[in-house]
Design an enzyme around this catalytic site. Sequence first.
Site, PDB file in Angstrom:
ATOM      1  N   LYS A 211       0.719  -1.282   0.228  1.00  0.00           N
ATOM      2  CA  LYS A 211       0.028  -0.109   0.045  1.00  0.00           C
ATOM      3  C   LYS A 211       0.862   1.262  -0.092  1.00  0.00           C
ATOM      4  CE  LYS A 211      -2.342   3.162   2.613  1.00  0.00           C
ATOM      5  NZ  LYS A 211      -1.752   4.154   3.863  1.00  0.00           N
ATOM      6  N   ASP A 230      -6.481   0.976   1.012  1.00  0.00           N
ATOM      7  CA  ASP A 230      -6.412   0.793   2.491  1.00  0.00           C
ATOM      8  C   ASP A 230      -7.716   0.670   3.034  1.00  0.00           C
ATOM      9  OD1 ASP A 230      -8.077   3.153   1.844  1.00  0.00           O
ATOM     10  OD2 ASP A 230      -7.138   4.701   2.960  1.00  0.00           O
TER      11      ASP A 230
END
Length: 273
Positions: A211, A230
Amino acid sequence: MVTREVRNFNLSQICRSGQCFRMREREEGIFSVIAGNRYVEIHQLGNLCKFQCSKEEFDDFWKSYFDLDEDYGRYVGQVKSEDTYLKAAASYGEGIRILRQDLWEMIVSFLISQQNNIPRICRCIENICEEYGEARINSRGETYYAFPRPEVLAELEEDALKSCNLGYRSKYVVRSARSVLSGEIDLEKLFCKTYREAREELLKLYGVGEKVADCICLFALHQLEAFPVDTHIRQALEEHYKEGFPVDRYEGIQGIMQQYIFYYESSGRHKPF
């Protein structure tokens, strides 16, 4: 001062889009931005923006930083009408643009972002800038602090940044600074790599996961195919895209769609369809 009329450009939305952490609204319609060692104030009234800087600085830096030469209206227009959720998200956040930010600053910022919220990330970044950045004076005569370079942070003990409220993330930042300084990761060469290649290089940095690597690719390298996932994005995917986000439909601009979704979800404006 530079005056520019820009469509699909909303500083308030950009400020709250989770991609930049040194931008704030000083008073209604007036925003300040610190990028690296630069500072600018912008007064926005509708589509009209007044940049408090010279034309040379605007042309050399801020125009590119805000991606002002790109027509984001066409991205909003590419959302398929049958995708009612994304249509609503893009319409709600149509003033968001993907900023072209400093690579090193984004590495540190998104290392800090892990398991963190935006107000706290902003405070952490201000703490390390005030402690280790170079002091400068803005157009108001106020002191601000440039973002500290890798060579400064690489000299620190691994836990030194705990005093700046980074907690366990301190060692992520210090070790990454050392990797950059040693040449283990060549930041300049990342700009010449494809998204996949750059992502793999970034994953070599201590503390950088998928991420974080995607956030760096999107917000620093401007690789618009990056799609950071996320909590907000994961929730949206589970509810609206059970078979996965339609990457093929938005090939090459997935990251822009991700920002529309993130802003929509984080603003609490999402609705069931």
